[in-house]
Design a protein around this motif. Sequence first.
Motif, PDB file in Angstrom:
ATOM      1  N   LEU A 105       0.867  -1.120  -0.064  1.00 56.34           N
ATOM      2  CA  LEU A 105       0.067  -0.091  -0.115  1.00 56.34           C
ATOM      3  C   LEU A 105       0.838   1.338  -0.030  1.00 56.34           C
ATOM      4  O   LEU A 105       0.413   2.360   0.058  1.00 56.34           O
ATOM      5  CB  LEU A 105      -0.917   0.084   1.185  1.00 56.34           C
ATOM      6  CG  LEU A 105      -2.024  -1.067   1.428  1.00 56.34           C
ATOM      7  CD1 LEU A 105      -2.879  -0.858   2.691  1.00 56.34           C
ATOM      8  CD2 LEU A 105      -3.074  -1.257   0.045  1.00 56.34           C
ATOM      9  N   SER A 106       2.143   1.334   0.151  1.00 58.44           N
ATOM     10  CA  SER A 106       2.948   2.302  -0.064  1.00 58.44           C
ATOM     11  C   SER A 106       3.329   2.729  -1.526  1.00 58.44           C
ATOM     12  O   SER A 106       3.812   2.317  -2.192  1.00 58.44           O
ATOM     13  CB  SER A 106       4.189   1.975   0.659  1.00 58.44           C
ATOM     14  OG  SER A 106       5.271   2.660   0.575  1.00 58.44           O
ATOM     15  N   HIS A 107       3.042   4.116  -1.712  1.00 56.05           N
ATOM     16  CA  HIS A 107       3.417   4.539  -3.308  1.00 56.05           C
ATOM     17  C   HIS A 107       4.980   4.387  -3.302  1.00 56.05           C
ATOM     18  O   HIS A 107       5.319   3.776  -4.655  1.00 56.05           O
ATOM     19  CB  HIS A 107       2.863   6.011  -3.139  1.00 56.05           C
ATOM     20  CG  HIS A 107       1.440   6.285  -3.215  1.00 56.05           C
ATOM     21  ND1 HIS A 107       0.699   5.817  -4.067  1.00 56.05           N
ATOM     22  CD2 HIS A 107       0.828   7.256  -2.293  1.00 56.05           C
ATOM     23  CE1 HIS A 107      -0.395   6.147  -3.817  1.00 56.05           C
ATOM     24  NE2 HIS A 107      -0.354   6.876  -2.686  1.00 56.05           N
ATOM     25  N   ASP A 108       5.634   4.709  -2.610  1.00 53.97           N
ATOM     26  CA  ASP A 108       7.050   4.534  -2.739  1.00 53.97           C
ATOM     27  C   ASP A 108       7.845   3.201  -2.680  1.00 53.97           C
ATOM     28  O   ASP A 108       8.846   2.753  -3.178  1.00 53.97           O
ATOM     29  CB  ASP A 108       7.959   5.466  -1.773  1.00 53.97           C
ATOM     30  CG  ASP A 108       7.547   6.951  -1.993  1.00 53.97           C
ATOM     31  OD1 ASP A 108       7.431   7.338  -3.218  1.00 53.97           O
ATOM     32  OD2 ASP A 108       7.945   7.823  -1.191  1.00 53.97           O
ATOM     33  N   PRO A 166       0.082   8.006  -7.913  1.00 52.46           N
ATOM     34  CA  PRO A 166      -1.211   8.262  -8.472  1.00 52.46           C
ATOM     35  C   PRO A 166      -1.015   8.596  -9.861  1.00 52.46           C
ATOM     36  O   PRO A 166      -0.015   9.258 -10.311  1.00 52.46           O
ATOM     37  CB  PRO A 166      -1.568   9.453  -7.717  1.00 52.46           C
ATOM     38  CG  PRO A 166      -0.945   9.315  -6.174  1.00 52.46           C
ATOM     39  CD  PRO A 166       0.494   8.920  -6.708  1.00 52.46           C
ATOM     40  N   GLY A 167      -1.952   7.870 -10.781  1.00 51.91           N
ATOM     41  CA  GLY A 167      -1.647   8.342 -11.993  1.00 51.91           C
ATOM     42  C   GLY A 167      -1.221   7.168 -13.069  1.00 51.91           C
ATOM     43  O   GLY A 167      -1.320   7.007 -14.143  1.00 51.91           O
ATOM     44  N   GLU A 168      -0.425   6.185 -12.176  1.00 45.32           N
ATOM     45  CA  GLU A 168       0.551   5.161 -12.785  1.00 45.32           C
ATOM     46  C   GLU A 168      -0.388   3.837 -12.854  1.00 45.32           C
ATOM     47  O   GLU A 168      -0.227   2.923 -13.950  1.00 45.32           O
ATOM     48  CB  GLU A 168       1.557   5.009 -11.803  1.00 45.32           C
ATOM     49  CG  GLU A 168       2.683   5.948 -12.216  1.00 45.32           C
ATOM     50  CD  GLU A 168       3.983   5.667 -11.112  1.00 45.32           C
ATOM     51  OE1 GLU A 168       4.842   6.569 -11.210  1.00 45.32           O
ATOM     52  OE2 GLU A 168       3.943   4.593 -10.613  1.00 45.32           O
ATOM     53  N   ASN A 169      -1.437   3.460 -12.000  1.00 46.10           N
ATOM     54  CA  ASN A 169      -2.121   2.508 -11.924  1.00 46.10           C
ATOM     55  C   ASN A 169      -3.240   2.568 -11.064  1.00 46.10           C
ATOM     56  O   ASN A 169      -3.326   3.609 -10.048  1.00 46.10           O
ATOM     57  CB  ASN A 169      -1.349   1.189 -11.542  1.00 46.10           C
ATOM     58  CG  ASN A 169      -1.027   1.319 -10.018  1.00 46.10           C
ATOM     59  OD1 ASN A 169      -1.678   0.915  -9.066  1.00 46.10           O
ATOM     60  ND2 ASN A 169       0.516   1.415 -10.078  1.00 46.10           N
ATOM     61  N   PRO A 170      -4.585   1.783 -11.092  1.00 45.10           N
ATOM     62  CA  PRO A 170      -5.609   1.813 -10.351  1.00 45.10           C
ATOM     63  C   PRO A 170      -5.494   1.760  -9.105  1.00 45.10           C
ATOM     64  O   PRO A 170      -6.090   2.453  -7.866  1.00 45.10           O
ATOM     65  CB  PRO A 170      -6.594   0.967 -10.973  1.00 45.10           C
ATOM     66  CG  PRO A 170      -6.211   0.729 -12.334  1.00 45.10           C
ATOM     67  CD  PRO A 170      -4.470   0.934 -12.284  1.00 45.10           C
ATOM     68  N   ILE A 171      -4.343   0.907  -8.550  1.00 49.65           N
ATOM     69  CA  ILE A 171      -4.143   0.622  -7.001  1.00 49.65           C
ATOM     70  C   ILE A 171      -3.593   1.744  -6.365  1.00 49.65           C
ATOM     71  O   ILE A 171      -4.172   2.137  -5.309  1.00 49.65           O
ATOM     72  CB  ILE A 171      -3.338  -0.521  -6.876  1.00 49.65           C
ATOM     73  CG1 ILE A 171      -4.115  -1.981  -7.316  1.00 49.65           C
ATOM     74  CG2 ILE A 171      -2.923  -0.685  -5.531  1.00 49.65           C
ATOM     75  CD1 ILE A 171      -3.002  -3.067  -7.683  1.00 49.65           C
ATOM     76  N   ALA A 219      -6.602   8.063  -2.631  1.00 46.36           N
ATOM     77  CA  ALA A 219      -8.043   8.487  -2.254  1.00 46.36           C
ATOM     78  C   ALA A 219      -8.425   8.035  -1.172  1.00 46.36           C
ATOM     79  O   ALA A 219      -9.526   8.064  -0.393  1.00 46.36           O
ATOM     80  CB  ALA A 219      -9.140   8.084  -3.424  1.00 46.36           C
ATOM     81  N   ASP A 220      -7.475   7.337  -0.326  1.00 43.22           N
ATOM     82  CA  ASP A 220      -7.563   6.396   0.974  1.00 43.22           C
ATOM     83  C   ASP A 220      -8.783   5.409   0.806  1.00 43.22           C
ATOM     84  O   ASP A 220      -9.626   5.228   1.795  1.00 43.22           O
ATOM     85  CB  ASP A 220      -8.177   7.468   1.994  1.00 43.22           C
ATOM     86  CG  ASP A 220      -7.167   8.285   2.640  1.00 43.22           C
ATOM     87  OD1 ASP A 220      -5.851   7.734   2.604  1.00 43.22           O
ATOM     88  OD2 ASP A 220      -7.078   9.418   2.974  1.00 43.22           O
ATOM     89  N   GLU A 221      -9.065   4.758  -0.378  1.00 41.09           N
ATOM     90  CA  GLU A 221      -9.961   3.606  -0.509  1.00 41.09           C
ATOM     91  C   GLU A 221      -9.001   2.272  -0.598  1.00 41.09           C
ATOM     92  O   GLU A 221      -8.616   2.006  -1.291  1.00 41.09           O
ATOM     93  CB  GLU A 221     -10.314   3.648  -2.098  1.00 41.09           C
ATOM     94  CG  GLU A 221     -11.285   5.010  -2.018  1.00 41.09           C
ATOM     95  CD  GLU A 221     -11.765   5.234  -3.698  1.00 41.09           C
ATOM     96  OE1 GLU A 221     -11.502   4.474  -4.517  1.00 41.09           O
ATOM     97  OE2 GLU A 221     -12.554   6.195  -3.490  1.00 41.09           O
TER      98      GLU A 221
END
Length: 440
Positions: A159-162, A168-173, A179-181
Motif C-alpha cells: 500500500l506504500s506509493h514508494d 497516483p496516475g500510474e495504476n488504479p491501485i 484516495a484512501d480507498e
Amino acid sequence: MRHFLMTIFLTSTAGTVFASDLPNPVLPSDFPALNAETVALGRQLFYDPVLSGNDNIACATCHHPALGTGDAMSLSIGEGGLGLGRMREVVNGNAPKARIPRNAPALFNLGAREFSTMFHDGRVQLSRDAMYGIAMPEGRTLERPLASALAAQNILPILSHDEMAGHPGENPIADAIEADEIHGPNGAWQQITNKVEAIEEYRMAFDWIIGKDTPLHITDIGNALSQFITYEFRATDSPFDQYLSGKEDALNPEQMAGMELFYGEANCASCHSGKFQTDHGFHAIGLPQFGPGKDDAYADAGRGLITGKDDDKYRFRTPSLRNVTLSGPYGHNGAYSDLEAMVRHHLDPFEGLGNYDRRQAALHALGEDTHDWDPMEDLAEVLRIAMAAEIAPVDLNETEISQLMSFLRALEDPVSRNGRLGVPDRVPSDLPLDPIADPS
C-alpha cells in the motif's frame, strides 16, 4: 564440562556470566505449525512482482536472501527502480521521493511466536484492544483475522506509493490508495487480491488451502507470505544454538570470551536478550539521521510517532541479532554498513554521533537535491538525538571488541543463509524475477 558451565557459571577476564544470563535453546514449539502447500504458495508470492501496482517490484526486491534478506543498502529504492541491491537504479526520475526513509529489516526468525511487534517503530503489534487483535496504522484496519503480526505486516508495503504500489496516475491501485480507498470490494487491498486471483495457477493453489468456492482475500495472501517467511528464514542452528543445546565445542575460545562479554561487561544483553537476542522493546541509541525522514521534512522520531509520547522519541525496535553478520547495513536507517562500526557506536553513542563517518551510509545516487544530510547539518536536531540516547558508554579494549565480533559471527546459521527453498525459476505471473547476482 558443558553441563558444569551451564549449572555453575562461566568465568573469564571479561567477568562472570551465570547460566541464568544465557537464553534457553530455541525449540520447535517456539514456531507455529506450517502447511507445506501454503509455504510453497507463499514462496511464489514473495518473489512475484504481481503484488505491486506496476508489476515491477516484489517483496524479495528489498528482502532478498542473496543480500541477507535485505537489499544491502541503508535506504532502499522501491518503486521506480530497476535492479537489485547496489545495482538498483532509478528509472522514472521520481527522486528524491524514491528513497525509502527506513532500512529494509532482516526477516530471520520473524515468524517465531514471540515476535509480536513489526516495523522499526512497532506500528503493527498484537493488541487485545485492536480489531482482530492486531494494532494497525490509521486507515489500515484489518478486514478479517490474520494468523500473526507478521502476516499483518506483509500486507502493508503493497500500500506504500514508494515501496510497491506506485504513484497516483500510474495504476488504479495507486489511485485508490491516494484516495484512501483501502477497504471493501473496490479498495486497494481487493484490487491487489483480484490481480492474484485472476492468475489460474494461483487460484488453483489457493483452492487447496481455502477451498475452491471461497473468494480470495488479502488476508489469505498475508498468511501465505507469513508461512513462507517463517519456514524459509528460520535461523536456529548457529554455533551458539548448538552450544546452548549441549555441544561443548560449538564455540571456540574467542567466541566464548565474546559471549561472556555480550552477556556481561559489554551490557549488550540488556536489550539484545532472550532466545533471539532481542527484548522486542524500543530504545534510543543516538544513531545519526539522514534521508527523507518520517516527519518534519527529515526528522524521524521513531516510536514517538506512534505513541505520541515524548519519552518514545528517537526510540526504535531492538532487532534480533541472528545472522547479523549477513544483514547489514545496521540501524533503523542503515547508518552503519560495517558491523564493527555499529558495535563501536553502541559502546559510545555520543562519540559515534558526533564523529559519524558519512561514508558508512550505503545510498544510491539520486542527484544533488535529495537533502539527505540536512538532519546532520541541523545542530538542534543532532542535540535532540544525542539527548534521547539511553545507552551508557562501555569501555572495551581492542582485544575485547575482537572477541565480541567473534561471538556475533557465532550467531550465523549457515542453513538459513540463502533460504531453505531458494529462489524459484519462475513465478505464476511470468513477470521477470529480480537478478540474483549483485556485483557489490
